[in-house]
Design a protein around this motif. Structure first.
Motif, short mmCIF file in Angstrom:
data_model
loop_
_atom_site.label_atom_id
_atom_site.label_comp_id
_atom_site.label_asym_id
_atom_site.label_seq_id
_atom_site.Cartn_x
_atom_site.Cartn_y
_atom_site.Cartn_z
N VAL A 513 -84.46 -85.06 35.32
CA VAL A 513 -84.76 -85.43 36.54
C VAL A 513 -86.03 -85.02 36.98
O VAL A 513 -86.66 -83.94 36.33
N PRO A 514 -86.52 -85.38 38.11
CA PRO A 514 -87.57 -84.95 38.77
C PRO A 514 -87.51 -83.63 39.28
O PRO A 514 -86.27 -83.08 39.50
N PRO A 515 -88.29 -82.63 39.34
CA PRO A 515 -88.63 -81.22 39.64
C PRO A 515 -87.85 -81.36 40.84
O PRO A 515 -88.15 -82.22 41.93
N GLY A 516 -87.18 -80.46 41.54
CA GLY A 516 -86.34 -80.40 42.71
C GLY A 516 -84.91 -80.79 42.55
O GLY A 516 -84.40 -80.90 43.84
N ARG A 517 -84.60 -81.50 41.50
CA ARG A 517 -83.14 -81.85 41.49
C ARG A 517 -82.12 -80.82 40.73
O ARG A 517 -82.72 -80.16 39.73
N VAL A 518 -80.99 -80.94 41.20
CA VAL A 518 -79.86 -79.98 40.52
C VAL A 518 -78.99 -80.73 39.86
O VAL A 518 -78.40 -81.75 40.47
N VAL A 519 -78.70 -80.44 38.56
CA VAL A 519 -77.54 -81.22 37.84
C VAL A 519 -76.45 -80.22 37.64
O VAL A 519 -76.88 -79.34 36.91
N TYR A 520 -75.43 -80.61 38.01
CA TYR A 520 -74.05 -79.86 37.48
C TYR A 520 -73.67 -80.52 36.46
O TYR A 520 -73.47 -81.66 36.47
N THR A 521 -73.45 -79.92 35.16
CA THR A 521 -73.15 -80.40 33.79
C THR A 521 -72.32 -79.65 33.17
O THR A 521 -72.25 -78.61 33.09
N ALA A 522 -71.72 -80.37 32.01
CA ALA A 522 -71.03 -79.62 31.09
C ALA A 522 -72.09 -79.36 29.70
O ALA A 522 -72.78 -80.16 29.71
N MET A 523 -71.84 -78.47 29.10
CA MET A 523 -72.84 -78.07 27.83
C MET A 523 -71.81 -78.38 26.63
O MET A 523 -70.68 -77.74 26.73
N LEU A 524 -72.14 -79.09 25.76
CA LEU A 524 -71.12 -79.62 24.76
C LEU A 524 -71.70 -79.23 23.24
O LEU A 524 -72.55 -78.69 23.18
N ASN A 525 -70.88 -79.47 22.51
CA ASN A 525 -71.04 -78.98 20.97
C ASN A 525 -71.18 -80.58 20.25
O ASN A 525 -70.87 -81.64 20.94
N GLU A 526 -71.32 -80.27 18.83
CA GLU A 526 -71.41 -81.46 18.21
C GLU A 526 -70.19 -82.46 18.03
O GLU A 526 -70.47 -83.60 17.92
N ARG A 527 -69.08 -81.69 18.55
CA ARG A 527 -68.07 -82.56 18.19
C ARG A 527 -67.62 -83.10 19.86
O ARG A 527 -66.40 -83.63 19.87
N SER A 532 -69.70 -74.96 27.88
CA SER A 532 -69.82 -74.17 29.08
C SER A 532 -69.88 -75.37 30.39
O SER A 532 -70.33 -76.47 29.97
N ASP A 533 -70.04 -74.89 31.36
CA ASP A 533 -70.34 -75.83 32.64
C ASP A 533 -71.23 -75.01 33.36
O ASP A 533 -70.97 -73.95 33.87
N LEU A 534 -72.31 -75.70 33.94
CA LEU A 534 -73.28 -74.74 34.50
C LEU A 534 -74.30 -75.81 35.46
O LEU A 534 -74.11 -76.84 35.47
N THR A 535 -75.18 -75.20 36.17
CA THR A 535 -76.04 -75.99 37.01
C THR A 535 -77.56 -75.86 36.38
O THR A 535 -77.77 -74.80 36.01
N VAL A 536 -78.28 -76.81 36.19
CA VAL A 536 -79.49 -77.24 35.84
C VAL A 536 -80.40 -77.49 36.78
O VAL A 536 -80.05 -78.56 37.29
N THR A 537 -81.18 -76.70 37.40
CA THR A 537 -82.28 -77.07 38.27
C THR A 537 -83.76 -77.10 37.85
O THR A 537 -84.15 -76.39 37.13
N ARG A 538 -84.25 -78.25 38.01
CA ARG A 538 -85.56 -78.66 37.33
C ARG A 538 -86.89 -77.78 38.50
O ARG A 538 -86.73 -78.29 39.49
N LEU A 539 -87.39 -77.17 37.93
CA LEU A 539 -88.24 -76.39 38.49
C LEU A 539 -89.59 -77.09 38.57
O LEU A 539 -90.54 -77.11 39.70
#
Ligand SMILES: Cc1cc2nc3c(=O)[nH]c(=O)nc-3n(C[C@H](O)[C@H](O)[C@H](O)COP(=O)(O)OP(=O)(O)OC[C@H]3O[C@@H](n4cnc5c(N)ncnc54)[C@H](O)[C@@H]3O)c2cc1C
Length: 636
Positions: A513-527, A532-539
């Motif tokens: 996403v462009p800088p300044g956007r926050v994405v609430y997301t799951a972090m998954l494995n190969e299966r 985890s669930d976390l927020t990823v903010t593009r700086l």
């Protein structure tokens, strides 16, 4: 003595019951080239002097499942290997002196039944019929588990070792591992008192020594030894080998038949830590000095429960060291610091009961390179390096021994080793009546006591005293505005040319996403499983701020780091302690913030899931418009 091989598929350090179980299961699962190294003799660490109780009633469902696996294994091991194990299915009775204890026993029994373990609530009278030596007039009730039993820990270890050898494993005694060879962050071999072995996989099952062995390779294994004592009496009338095991948690004690006498031990509410200066060289089949002063309270409780003990002749007071962890769960899994470095240690006085199931789980983990089921409670990644601080451990394990027989009230907080990490707002929160709990070493306000109310949680299985005060906070947040100190959240900076590619691969949502956007997301494995669930903010183009739960710190950092390709350009920096976070949440949060900021906080000017720096008073802060409360809000 057979010479050490120069190479092995896996090297297991430690020939206690856990190391033997891992070797047994690796070979039964098809691995042949398995080497166990034991510095003394098999079972000579803690295993040999264990009381040998195998009880399946636990407050954790995962533990219950692993112990059920142990019981399955121990009941067939003798026939399978031809080695006696002393396994006897004598059943067990857990008694309750209080209503609260009975609630817990009932709940644990219901968990046990959900795993197919027979567990029956019985009256004090029925308990007395099954255990005639016991006084029952002060009891509220009891739970009877017919499938529980007892075993000889040294014999079980020998049987597991025999099974492992039959499957191709080599077991070398009197060989000490003196170092672990690492290459590019992975296990490459071990150095021993008798030469080196090249291997890709190391399993640290070194019991009391596991912390020190881990430290040599930069691996955090937070455990510390504590004294654990039991007595053994001469024969007592009415004690036969069929007598069930009996546990009296309110008296902190347990009983088991031993050669027609009684073995009685206990979990002192505040036990003595041992081995402050390290484990003495050559401590094999070792015991610690008797301490009748410390044992007296347990003895008194035991005589109350089994009056025949008053006149019984005590032939032995055994004091042995056992390793305990900061949270009373054992430590299993791959160390986040070194690839293919596994740990199975810190069994908190449950190693005999747990080793069968835990050994299998760890063997499956090693073979598949991932946990075979949800083992988060025992996962080594629940800890951080500060947990291995000896001063902290010493203080904490002294309390942990007693936790074994605590009534497991919801929201129960430990008292020792507190105040490790505090937010800059700690004193202010305290002044406002905060009742603190602890998570990942952080002191966190669990609830606030209004004037005239003591900020102390009164534990119970019913509605606890904080309920109306938490309800008032909840209402304020839903109808007006509330502030939260979220400093304890974990924060990582993920930076570099490939930061986007690494996170994009792991996250379920689109983080390109462009800088300044926050994405609430799951972090998954190969299966497609959930990590985890976390927020990823593009700086910036090459920088993200990842915010995750305090308990997930080590696990999430490890998960991201291990997915950076060898030639990838991305780094993760833990900046958790660098930033305080204040949440301002509720329908009137915009109104409140507008009083101290001239930034455009309108929906158009500051849309949901965006983040930017704004001025608040005279400070510049990063404001992110996200919310975990279902209302308008910002994290600052
Ligand atoms: C008094 C007492 C009573 C107990 N009663 C019970 C009970 O009734 N039921 C129950 O479930 N649990 C009980 N326990 C707990 C149980 O004994 C332990 O949890 C269990 O034995 C731990 O096994 P382990 O294999 O992890 O450790 P250990 O048996 O200590 O094995 C670790 C081995 O690693 C070896 N080692 C260490 N470092 C190295 C090295 N560098 N190189 C080579 N070898 C190394 C050591 O020599 C040792 O033999 C009791 C404990 C005590 C102290």
């Amino acid at each position: 003595m057979t010479a050490l091989p120069s190479q092995a598929r896996v090297v297991i350090v430690g020939g206690g019951i856990v190391g033997a179980s891992v070797a047994y299961h690796l070979t039964t699962l098809g691995w042949r080239d398995v080497v166990v190294l034991e510095q003394g003799s098999l079972s000579g660490g803690t295993t040999w002097h264990a009381a040998g109780l195998v009880g399946q009633l636990r407050s954790s469902s995962n533990l219950t499942q692993l112990i059920r696996d142990s019981v399955d294994l121990y009941s067939r091991l003798e026939a399978e290997t031809g080695q006696a194990t002393g396994w006897k299915r004598c059943g067990s009775i857990s008694v309750a002196r209080t209503v609260e204890r009975m609630v817990q026993l009932r709940r644990n029994a219901s968990v046990a039944r959900s795993y197919g373990i027979e567990a029956e609530e019985i009256s004090p009278k029925q308990a007395g019929e099954r255990y005639p030596l016991m006084r029952t007039d002060d009891l509220v009730g009891a739970v009877w588990i017919p499938g529980d039993g007892k075993a000889n820990p040294a014999d079980i270890t020998q049987a597991l070792a025999r099974g492992a050898r039959a499957g191709g494993a080599q077991i070398h005694e009197s060989v000490k591992v003196t170092g672990v060879k690492l290459e590019r962050g992975r296990v490459a071999g071990v150095h021993t008192s008798q030469g080196d072995i090249t291997t890709d996989v190391l399993v640290n099952c070194a019991g009391l020594w596991a912390r020190e062995l881990g430290r040599m390779s930069g691996v955090t294994v937070p455990l510390h030894a504590c004294e654990h004592m039991y007595i053994v009496t001469n024969p007592i009338d009415g004690v036969t080998s069929d007598l069930p095991v009996m546990r009296d948690g309110d008296g902190h004690i347990y009983f088991k038949e031993e050669v027609a006498g009684l073995l009685m031990g206990g979990f002192d509410p505040w036990a003595k830590a041992w081995g402050m200066e390290g484990i003495p060289e050559g401590f094999s089949f070792g015991t610690l000095p008797e301490d009748w002063g410390k044992f007296e309270i347990l003895m008194r409780n035991a005589i109350e429960r089994v009056p025949a003990l008053e006149t019984a002749q005590v032939r032995l007071l055994m004091n042995g060291p056992e390793s305990f962890t900061p949270d009373n769960y054992f430590i299993l899994g791959e160390a986040p610091e070194v690839r293919r470095y596994y740990v199975g240690a810190g069994f908190c006085s449950g190693g005999i009961a747990t080793a069968g199931g835990a050994g299998r789980a760890l063997a499956e983990w090693i073979i598949a390179d991932r946990p075979p089921m949800d083992l988060w409670q025992a996962d080594i990644r629940r800890f951080a390096p500060f947990h291995a601080n000896p001063a902290f451990l010493r203080e904490r394990v002294s309390e942990i021994v007693g936790v074994h027989y605590f009534v497991a009230f919801p929201n129960r907080e430990l008292e020792s080793g507190r105040g490790l990490r505090r937010s800059p707002l700690y004193e202010r929160l305290q002044a406002r009546g905060a009742c603190f709990g602890s998570k990942m070493g952080w002191e966190r306000a669990n609830w606030f006591a209004p004037a005239g109310v003591t900020p102390k949680t009164e534990y119970s299985f019913g509605r606890q005293n904080w309920f109306p005060h938490a309800a008032a906070e909840h209402r304020a947040c839903r109808e007006a505005v509330a502030r939260f100190d979220q400093t304890s959240f974990s924060k990582f900076l993920v930076q570099g040319r490939d930061a986007e590619a690494v996170l994009q691969r792991l996250c379920a949502n689109d983080v390109a996403v462009p800088p300044g956007r926050v994405v609430y997301t799951a972090m998954l494995n190969e299966r497609g499983g959930f990590e985890s669930d976390l927020t990823v903010t593009r700086l910036a183009g090459d920088a993200y701020l990842v915010v995750t739960g305090s308990a997930q710190t080590t696990r999430d950092a490890d998960w991201i780091r291990r997915h950076v390709p060898e030639d990838g350009r991305a780094t993760l920096t833990d900046v958790g302690s660098a930033y305080a976070v204040i949440g301002v949440m509720g329908p009137r949060s915009r109104e409140l913030l507008s009083r101290v900021s001239s930034a455009d906080l309108s929906s158009a000017g500051f849309p949901f899931a965006t983040s930017r720096e704004i001025g608040i008073g005279r400070a510049m802060v990063r404001a992110s418009r996200i919310t975990y409360v279902g209302e308008l809000g910002w994290e600052l």
